[in-house]
Structure formats: structure tokens, C-alpha cells
Design a protein around this motif. Sequence first.
Motif, PDB file in Angstrom:
ATOM      1  N   ILE A  91       0.926  -1.251   0.019  1.00 27.20           N
ATOM      2  CA  ILE A  91       0.061   0.013  -0.074  1.00 27.20           C
ATOM      3  C   ILE A  91       0.928   1.193   0.247  1.00 27.20           C
ATOM      4  O   ILE A  91       1.768   1.432   0.775  1.00 27.20           O
ATOM      5  CB  ILE A  91      -0.737   0.088   1.104  1.00 27.20           C
ATOM      6  N   ARG A  92       0.971   1.844  -0.983  1.00 22.47           N
ATOM      7  CA  ARG A  92       1.670   3.292  -1.357  1.00 22.47           C
ATOM      8  C   ARG A  92       0.855   4.358  -0.982  1.00 22.47           C
ATOM      9  O   ARG A  92      -0.361   4.468  -1.195  1.00 22.47           O
ATOM     10  CB  ARG A  92       2.162   3.087  -2.743  1.00 22.47           C
ATOM     11  N   PHE A  93       1.577   5.432  -0.152  1.00 17.97           N
ATOM     12  CA  PHE A  93       1.059   6.872   0.404  1.00 17.97           C
ATOM     13  C   PHE A  93       1.610   7.653  -0.396  1.00 17.97           C
ATOM     14  O   PHE A  93       2.646   7.842  -0.927  1.00 17.97           O
ATOM     15  CB  PHE A  93       1.516   6.843   1.834  1.00 17.97           C
ATOM     16  N   GLU A  94       0.624   8.500  -1.067  1.00 20.20           N
ATOM     17  CA  GLU A  94       0.794   9.823  -1.806  1.00 20.20           C
ATOM     18  C   GLU A  94       0.030  10.953  -1.153  1.00 20.20           C
ATOM     19  O   GLU A  94      -1.181  10.853  -1.076  1.00 20.20           O
ATOM     20  CB  GLU A  94       0.582   9.603  -3.324  1.00 20.20           C
ATOM     21  N   LYS A  95       0.921  11.980  -0.603  1.00 18.84           N
ATOM     22  CA  LYS A  95       0.375  13.062  -0.113  1.00 18.84           C
ATOM     23  C   LYS A  95      -0.415  13.916  -1.020  1.00 18.84           C
ATOM     24  O   LYS A  95       0.269  14.182  -2.158  1.00 18.84           O
ATOM     25  CB  LYS A  95       1.310  13.862   0.641  1.00 18.84           C
ATOM     26  N   GLY A  96      -1.680  14.131  -0.876  1.00 21.72           N
ATOM     27  CA  GLY A  96      -2.379  15.058  -1.808  1.00 21.72           C
ATOM     28  C   GLY A  96      -2.330  16.491  -1.699  1.00 21.72           C
ATOM     29  O   GLY A  96      -1.254  16.937  -0.948  1.00 21.72           O
ATOM     30  N   ASN A 101      -7.567  24.721   5.030  1.00 23.49           N
ATOM     31  CA  ASN A 101      -7.223  23.826   6.304  1.00 23.49           C
ATOM     32  C   ASN A 101      -7.650  22.586   5.945  1.00 23.49           C
ATOM     33  O   ASN A 101      -7.889  21.600   7.010  1.00 23.49           O
ATOM     34  CB  ASN A 101      -7.891  24.421   7.465  1.00 23.49           C
ATOM     35  N   THR A 102      -7.783  21.921   4.849  1.00 28.11           N
ATOM     36  CA  THR A 102      -8.258  20.559   4.220  1.00 28.11           C
ATOM     37  C   THR A 102      -6.997  19.861   3.652  1.00 28.11           C
ATOM     38  O   THR A 102      -6.341  20.611   2.809  1.00 28.11           O
ATOM     39  CB  THR A 102      -9.418  20.633   3.471  1.00 28.11           C
ATOM     40  N   ILE A 103      -6.709  18.726   4.069  1.00 25.35           N
ATOM     41  CA  ILE A 103      -5.594  18.187   3.008  1.00 25.35           C
ATOM     42  C   ILE A 103      -6.226  16.629   2.589  1.00 25.35           C
ATOM     43  O   ILE A 103      -6.906  16.391   3.346  1.00 25.35           O
ATOM     44  CB  ILE A 103      -4.408  17.854   3.965  1.00 25.35           C
ATOM     45  N   THR A 104      -5.684  16.281   1.551  1.00 24.08           N
ATOM     46  CA  THR A 104      -6.166  15.000   0.954  1.00 24.08           C
ATOM     47  C   THR A 104      -4.963  13.862   0.704  1.00 24.08           C
ATOM     48  O   THR A 104      -3.881  14.254   0.478  1.00 24.08           O
ATOM     49  CB  THR A 104      -6.647  15.345  -0.447  1.00 24.08           C
ATOM     50  N   LEU A 105      -5.221  12.886   1.849  1.00 28.52           N
ATOM     51  CA  LEU A 105      -4.266  11.810   1.549  1.00 28.52           C
ATOM     52  C   LEU A 105      -4.617  10.606   0.628  1.00 28.52           C
ATOM     53  O   LEU A 105      -5.834  10.179   0.684  1.00 28.52           O
ATOM     54  CB  LEU A 105      -4.071  11.146   2.805  1.00 28.52           C
ATOM     55  N   LYS A 106      -3.798  10.140  -0.173  1.00 27.87           N
ATOM     56  CA  LYS A 106      -4.086   9.203  -0.998  1.00 27.87           C
ATOM     57  C   LYS A 106      -3.401   7.836  -0.732  1.00 27.87           C
ATOM     58  O   LYS A 106      -2.184   8.014  -0.771  1.00 27.87           O
ATOM     59  CB  LYS A 106      -4.012   9.591  -2.735  1.00 27.87           C
ATOM     60  N   TYR A 107      -3.977   6.700  -0.728  1.00 24.71           N
ATOM     61  CA  TYR A 107      -3.372   5.507  -0.387  1.00 24.71           C
ATOM     62  C   TYR A 107      -3.636   4.587  -1.823  1.00 24.71           C
ATOM     63  O   TYR A 107      -4.606   4.569  -2.247  1.00 24.71           O
ATOM     64  CB  TYR A 107      -3.903   4.835   0.734  1.00 24.71           C
TER      65      TYR A 107
END
Length: 184
Positions: A91-96, A101-107
Motif C-alpha cells: 500500500i503506497r502513500f501519496e500526499k495529496g 485547512n483541508t488536506i487529501t491523503l491518497k493511498y
Amino acid sequence: MKLLYILMILPFLSCSAQKKLQIETILTQPARVTSQDPETGRVINRSTNIPKTKRTEPAIIMQMQYEDKLTFLIQGNISSGGHTINKVKKIRFEKGKQNGNTITLKYFVEIKRIPGKESANVGGYNYTKEETYIIPEDVKVIHVELYHERLDRSYDQYLKDKENPKLVVQQTFDIKNTIVKNEN
């Protein structure tokens, strides 16, 4: 000499098993099914595979939250069987993107196809992984997305899938109010 052995083993003892990717096989068993054709009224007997192991529903579940850390569980399943062996590689993590004040994290769950034949009793694989994210000071809302990415595609198909990846599940965590919104 004993001190040297203890110092060599010490880094392995600090590893947490909860942080690793856990994969469980979804087992099936053959069963006879009887059904009736509604048009002719004939009784039809056929063989099918019934799952013995429950499939894990794709989800992102909050485990705990501190002032600056968010721990959540990523879970889901993939299908595999017959002449198609699919395995979860990692499972690879890519910071969006951060938008205000909102952040998107993509896995991305990387699925690799292996040549060969799967056992008749295997219907797929469940996967779970615990993730910890350190929350920046100015972030109040965290949006987590989980995608499936197949690695066995041709280069053209890979580029096409890279532009429009397959979204499996998404979850929004409101950190300051601790409200959780599920968006399946």
C-alpha cells in the motif's frame, strides 16, 4: 559478546506488527446448488463455490486521535482465483493537495498479477494496514482516499489508469470537531 548480540537484536524488537500490511486468504468451498428455471420449470443442479472466509468491506476506520497524530485502519479485499492470481504487493502513500485547512491523503493498493493457477479453494485476499499521520498545525479536515492500482497493465493502459485511478473508498475526518463523515 552478549552485549553485541543484544544490540543486534534490539532494532528488531522495536518493530511494531500493527504497522505492517496484513493479508488473509479468502477461502471458498464447493457446494451443490439447485434452482428452477422460471420459463420451463425444470430443476437445474450445478456446482458453485461458497465463501468460508468473510470478505472485508473496503473502509478507512479511525483508531485513535491525539493532538497532532491520527491513527486509522485501511482495509479491503481483492479477487483472485482460477487462472488469475492477484496479490497485494504493498500500500503506497501519496500526499495529496492541501487546500486551505483541508488536506487529501491518497493511498494506492498495488495489485500484481502473477502467472500461474490459483488453488480452487482461494477466492481472493483481505488486506488491512494501520497508518499513522502527523497532522500539521493549520489542518482541520483530513480527507483520506483509497485506490486500487494494477501493475500488470501495458504502458499505455498504465498511463490511462494513472490519470483516472479506481477509487475504492473515501473518508473525511474533521479533526477539530472529531466528526467523521463516511463517503462510500
